[in-house]
Design a protein around this motif. Sequence first.
Motif, PDB file in Angstrom:
ATOM      1  N   GLU A  49      34.476  30.741  29.444  1.00 40.29           N
ATOM      2  CA  GLU A  49      35.447  31.825  29.636  1.00 40.29           C
ATOM      3  C   GLU A  49      34.838  32.962  30.439  1.00 40.29           C
ATOM      4  OE1 GLU A  49      36.531  32.763  25.641  1.00 40.29           O
ATOM      5  OE2 GLU A  49      38.162  31.260  25.578  1.00 40.29           O
ATOM      6  N   ARG A  50      33.585  33.272  30.159  1.00 39.54           N
ATOM      7  CA  ARG A  50      32.893  34.316  30.913  1.00 39.54           C
ATOM      8  C   ARG A  50      32.790  33.941  32.387  1.00 39.54           C
ATOM      9  NH1 ARG A  50      31.493  39.520  31.960  1.00 39.54           N
ATOM     10  NH2 ARG A  50      29.387  39.689  32.800  1.00 39.54           N
ATOM     11  N   SER A  53      35.957  34.288  34.419  1.00 43.42           N
ATOM     12  CA  SER A  53      36.392  35.658  34.715  1.00 43.42           C
ATOM     13  C   SER A  53      35.653  36.253  35.913  1.00 43.42           C
ATOM     14  CB  SER A  53      36.165  36.551  33.488  1.00 43.42           C
ATOM     15  OG  SER A  53      34.773  36.794  33.283  1.00 43.42           O
ATOM     16  N   HIS A  97      41.366  38.481  39.198  1.00 42.33           N
ATOM     17  CA  HIS A  97      41.010  37.307  38.400  1.00 42.33           C
ATOM     18  C   HIS A  97      39.801  36.602  39.007  1.00 42.33           C
ATOM     19  CE1 HIS A  97      42.599  34.495  41.418  1.00 42.33           C
ATOM     20  NE2 HIS A  97      43.583  35.364  41.579  1.00 42.33           N
ATOM     21  N   GLY A  98      39.182  35.776  38.180  1.00 40.94           N
ATOM     22  CA  GLY A  98      37.983  35.088  38.636  1.00 40.94           C
ATOM     23  C   GLY A  98      38.300  33.869  39.494  1.00 40.94           C
TER      24      GLY A  98
END
Length: 287
Positions: A49-50, A53, A97-98
């Motif tokens: 999740e990291r 992002s 967003h990533g």
Amino acid sequence: MTRRRKLWLTAVAGVVAIGLAGAYLVRPASSVVRQEAYQVPTATGSQLERAASLKIFFAHQSVGRNMIEAVPAVYAAAGIQPPEIIASDQAQLASSHGYIQHVLVGRNGDPLGKINEFDRLIRSGIGSQVDVAALKLCYVDFRSGDDTERVFEAYSNTLAALQRDFPSVTFLAITVPLTTEQGILGRTKERLGLGDPYGPQHNVTRETFNAKIRAEYADTGRLFDIAAMQSTSSDGIRLVRTFAGAEYFSMEEASAKDPGHLNSTGSALATSAFLRTIAGAAAASAQ
């Protein structure tokens, strides 16, 4: 001596000669000297999740493509939405967003050209927009007899200069990928003087470069050691081999699609380890 007996003796001599020649051609060109335990790092859900992002720039060639193609599967296995994948060498528009932006950088066989191209791309605008950037050189960039010191100096000096000029970006270092251990055909070609593109002498050169990379970056938290992952078996063992007095590693067959590329299993392992490194390095930089 009868004609039949002469023919029989000639045939026996021919068989013996062929057997001796075959034994010479296929005899091992390298040997395993010891084993090392190694645990391939894999990303946790929170690390995935990291990473998702973050805005990531990844310059690579074909093994990197194997990794990029595995990103959706790695995230799907964890039940997490993957980041957007963008194939482009242009700076992206501002985004909240990533994403993982990637590009086939330079030309295989020219590591210095790849390093220069990575530097140019970062400085052309990409460096002002991404959180993490990494350049992966390729196994074909290192052949027996190549000047690994020159390439290492260019690689490490470029990363240092970019880190100085773009302090908000986390720059990762990556070891160079390996090829599988040569088979009978490769050894035969080498013995016949036809050359072997996957011979152990080339992995020896790659290990020379990788040892320099590990010595420089292993303690920084910014090293993705793809070579260590490739050379580790499913039971966590790396085979240390020796060739012409030099130690080296080779890619495990279980991770290989062919002598130089990753299959789906190897791609997923490498991608997970890469994303774990990205998440950890970015988190450390943010502190």
